[in-house]
Design a protein around this motif. Sequence first.
Motif, PDB file in Angstrom:
ATOM      1  N   ASN A   1      -9.447   8.571   7.278  1.00 33.53           N
ATOM      2  CA  ASN A   1      -8.859   8.118   6.017  1.00 33.53           C
ATOM      3  C   ASN A   1      -7.462   7.538   6.205  1.00 33.53           C
ATOM      4  O   ASN A   1      -6.758   7.294   5.244  1.00 33.53           O
ATOM      5  N   MET A   2      -7.078   7.297   7.454  1.00 34.10           N
ATOM      6  CA  MET A   2      -5.740   6.785   7.720  1.00 34.10           C
ATOM      7  C   MET A   2      -5.497   5.466   6.982  1.00 34.10           C
ATOM      8  O   MET A   2      -6.339   4.577   7.009  1.00 34.10           O
ATOM      9  N   LYS A   3      -4.357   5.388   6.295  1.00 41.22           N
ATOM     10  CA  LYS A   3      -3.996   4.144   5.615  1.00 41.22           C
ATOM     11  C   LYS A   3      -2.673   3.635   6.161  1.00 41.22           C
ATOM     12  O   LYS A   3      -2.478   2.459   6.386  1.00 41.22           O
TER      13      LYS A   3
ATOM     14  N   ILE B 121      -1.581   9.392   5.324  1.00 39.04           N
ATOM     15  CA  ILE B 121      -0.303   9.039   5.954  1.00 39.04           C
ATOM     16  C   ILE B 121      -0.224   9.811   7.257  1.00 39.04           C
ATOM     17  O   ILE B 121      -0.137  11.036   7.262  1.00 39.04           O
ATOM     18  N   ILE B 122      -0.296   9.116   8.367  1.00 45.73           N
ATOM     19  CA  ILE B 122      -0.374   9.785   9.657  1.00 45.73           C
ATOM     20  C   ILE B 122       0.908   9.528  10.445  1.00 45.73           C
ATOM     21  O   ILE B 122       1.333   8.388  10.608  1.00 45.73           O
TER      22      ILE B 122
ATOM     23  N   VAL C 262       8.760  12.482   4.392  1.00 45.82           N
ATOM     24  CA  VAL C 262       7.642  11.770   3.770  1.00 45.82           C
ATOM     25  C   VAL C 262       6.329  12.468   4.116  1.00 45.82           C
ATOM     26  O   VAL C 262       5.432  12.600   3.295  1.00 45.82           O
ATOM     27  N   CYS C 263       6.238  12.947   5.355  1.00 42.29           N
ATOM     28  CA  CYS C 263       4.989  13.549   5.822  1.00 42.29           C
ATOM     29  C   CYS C 263       4.915  15.050   5.552  1.00 42.29           C
ATOM     30  O   CYS C 263       4.010  15.714   6.045  1.00 42.29           O
ATOM     31  N   GLY C 264       5.875  15.594   4.823  1.00 42.54           N
ATOM     32  CA  GLY C 264       5.776  16.992   4.426  1.00 42.54           C
ATOM     33  C   GLY C 264       6.231  17.994   5.471  1.00 42.54           C
ATOM     34  O   GLY C 264       6.011  19.192   5.319  1.00 42.54           O
TER      35      GLY C 264
ATOM     36  N   ILE D   9       0.818  -1.222   0.000  1.00 43.70           N
ATOM     37  CA  ILE D   9       0.000   0.000   0.000  1.00 43.70           C
ATOM     38  C   ILE D   9       0.849   1.268   0.000  1.00 43.70           C
ATOM     39  O   ILE D   9       0.375   2.327  -0.343  1.00 43.70           O
ATOM     40  N   PHE D  10       2.083   1.134   0.407  1.00 40.55           N
ATOM     41  CA  PHE D  10       2.870   2.351   0.578  1.00 40.55           C
ATOM     42  C   PHE D  10       4.308   2.090   0.138  1.00 40.55           C
ATOM     43  O   PHE D  10       4.880   1.044   0.441  1.00 40.55           O
ATOM     44  N   ARG D  11       4.837   3.033  -0.592  1.00 41.79           N
ATOM     45  CA  ARG D  11       6.213   2.845  -1.072  1.00 41.79           C
ATOM     46  C   ARG D  11       6.879   4.205  -1.198  1.00 41.79           C
ATOM     47  O   ARG D  11       6.252   5.162  -1.670  1.00 41.79           O
TER      48      ARG D  11
END
Lengths: 336, 506
Positions: B415-417, B331-332, B300-302, B258-260
């Motif tokens: 909406n956390m993934k 993305i939390i 990654v989280c800005g 799901i995440f890369r």
Amino acid sequence: MAGKSGREISIASNKSALSRVLSWEGALVLIFIAVNILGVILSENYTAANVLRQMPRYLAEIFILFPMGYILILADIDISVGSIVCLSATMACFAGNAGLPFPVVILVCLLVGLICGAVNGAILAKFTELPSMIVTLATQIIFRGIAEVSMGSGGTISYTNSADLIPLTTMAGPFPISFFGVVIAAVIFIVVLSKTTFGRKLYAIGSNKTAAYYAGVKVEKIRFIVFSLAGLMSGFCALVLLSVLFSANTTTGQGFEMEVIAMAVFGGIATTGGKGNLVGGFIAAFIIVCLRVALGLINMNTQLILVIIGLMLIIAVLMPGISQRIKTMKKMAKQS
Amino acid sequence: MAEDYILELKGITKIFPGVKALNNVQFQLRRGEVHALMGENGAGKSTFIKVITGVHAAEEGEMFLNGKKVRFKGPRDAQAAGIAAVYQHPTSYPELSVTENIFMGHEIRKFGMIQWNVMNQEAQKLLDRLDADFSPTEEMGALSVAQQQMVEIAKALSTKAKIIILDEPTAALTQSESEKLYRIVDQLKEEGVSIIFISHRFEDMYRLASRVTVFRDSQYIGTYDVDGITNADLIKAMVGREITDMYPKPEVKIGKEIFRIEGMTRTGYFKDVSLNVHAGEIVGLSGLVGAGRTEVMESVCGITKPNAGKVYLDGKQCRIRQPLDAMKEGIILLPEDRQKEGLILNWGLGQNVTLPIQSELAHSGFNDTAAEKKVAKQYLEEVDTKAVSIYDPASSLSGGNQQKVVVAKALAQKNMKVVIMDEPTKGVDVGAKAEIYAIMGELAKKGYGIIMISSEMPEIIGMCDRIYVMCKGRITGCLDRNEATQESILQLSMEKGNTKKEVAQG
């Protein structure tokens, strides 16, 4: 993953009705009443009609109180607002004297304020490491400098078509029209601060800027908006001031920044950020206005009035500490 | 007395307004022993230390030093009696030199003038004794946390302390730095110094202490020989209940990727970092402190701007320029420093939880406080926060419960993934730790992707499906659950060259 312990977390507010009355705002209302009683005792001319008639020249700076409250809650400060008032008023005079229709003059006045505020905001948002005190100290000098240069050697400019300004000084019943302006601004600023997501973000930034940023608050955008607002409201202040003075000079608006900061602090807003609300500031502003009118009526020296206001301010900032101490002492007494 | 106690406390009770912080506790320190003091956060350890060092005066109880009854009026008395404490957060002056920090308050003077040369020489001697790799003229602020701690220990030695108290000395240290601290403690012990240390890490206790005293809920529970006690016994003593499975890693079917992230680079911090996470997978990010783990995830989280790199979510590339973008994508980040980055301490728990989602709940900009209260209550109860009301200020909670509030804040974001947990159990006591691991397990079961940054080997090995290891800003390897051991991780964490030496010593 429901809690294993089944522990309930209460959502009931733990503030009692009594504690609300005993809050700082409650105390301010009492002080407001006391000041009015004092006024009546001091001078037979201290009547509601008289106070309201005298009010406009003191009302102008209250427009800046509201955005200043926001700025202080952000843990920032803006000491350039007085200079913005001066520059806006000067430019409005030029616009008026050039024969522009009055609505355009109003627009110029507000726009100049907004641009000045936006300059402050843009610098602070772009160079986050700069303290707002220093940036606005610099722009304080610059804005007033521009005004002085435009005024030329006389150091003053009058608004020649003074008939233009008459509508701003109309009385609606016993109330001056600018009074309604202040009240409307107060309602908007108070509601936005206490009821909207924007207001909550201001407190978040002022309490912990880093945590607010991590939680997705656009810290720099909000600072930009708030500083721009301070400029815009300085424009309003300049308009009301013009309607009373019909001119601007090099000292127009001087010291306004400190006076509105004093009102805000008196109203319970902490300069360290994240605390206080504008209701207190609004009441505090009228305490100071009434006090000035009252002391003015008995022809007290202006400087002496300032001394009294200064003393009140010191007592006001000491109050939370004192009440905290009393509370702790009570607690200790209970335990022993 | 049959035993030779250098320090003995009996029946100590300390009352703070509203709470009994210590209730009739006792403690005995043998001459030249290393004695661990353990217990959950809020058990009263720190207060107890402050009673010993004269910071707090106890309402009741007696203290004996070398068999003689003493009463300290302030920290100075304790210092004069040869007791020194090294606190969890070094209480130093970052702008001053190491020498100045060591001799702060007891400078060497002659005719009223400070003798800089003598002081520097003395400081060098102390640092040599501790085998330190920095000079006494360096600025304190430029040192690493481990080095600053050494300065604090040197400071304790400079007062000729006979009893040194270490308050969570390893909390901020990496494995190899901890090793160095262990050697220093061993050496001090040989020199005849008696040591009390507080720690949440069991490894510390097994490695160093001969005896351990446990406090719980402000009370003395017992003193045990380290040789004769098991982990389970000790946890039971500390928590008051048994924790059957410390690392409840559930068997989860690992889903699709799901995440890369690909080629993340930020000059001076990290270079060419790529990794991926599958649904239901717990991925560890290990390495030494300063390897760039936190920095990668912040980019990654800005929070910071990377120079290069791509982030993919469900195979689609995301544009993340600021924290809000990452949150919108799902993305939390649970930041490392709860108190500075994770929470607004003077706010109530409820508003902390709903800060990121207040705009979603709001109606045309106006806060929906009723909805916020409901959401806050729901998630705070879901993670079982120990609190009375959503208005309790976050500052009033213990470290473990503060972390739970941060978790609740993440969960509230529907909406956390992917959830990135940066040192989720740092400074958290053992009971709350187990609860946080359980929450991680539950999240994995629900199909979220989880990244855990951690310096604690046991939790990384215990909880993760895969472990990426970073060293000096680069990923040096990825280990599967079945091939991950302390040694294999440590090997990848070290720079090539001194790997063998460090591991051999470990």
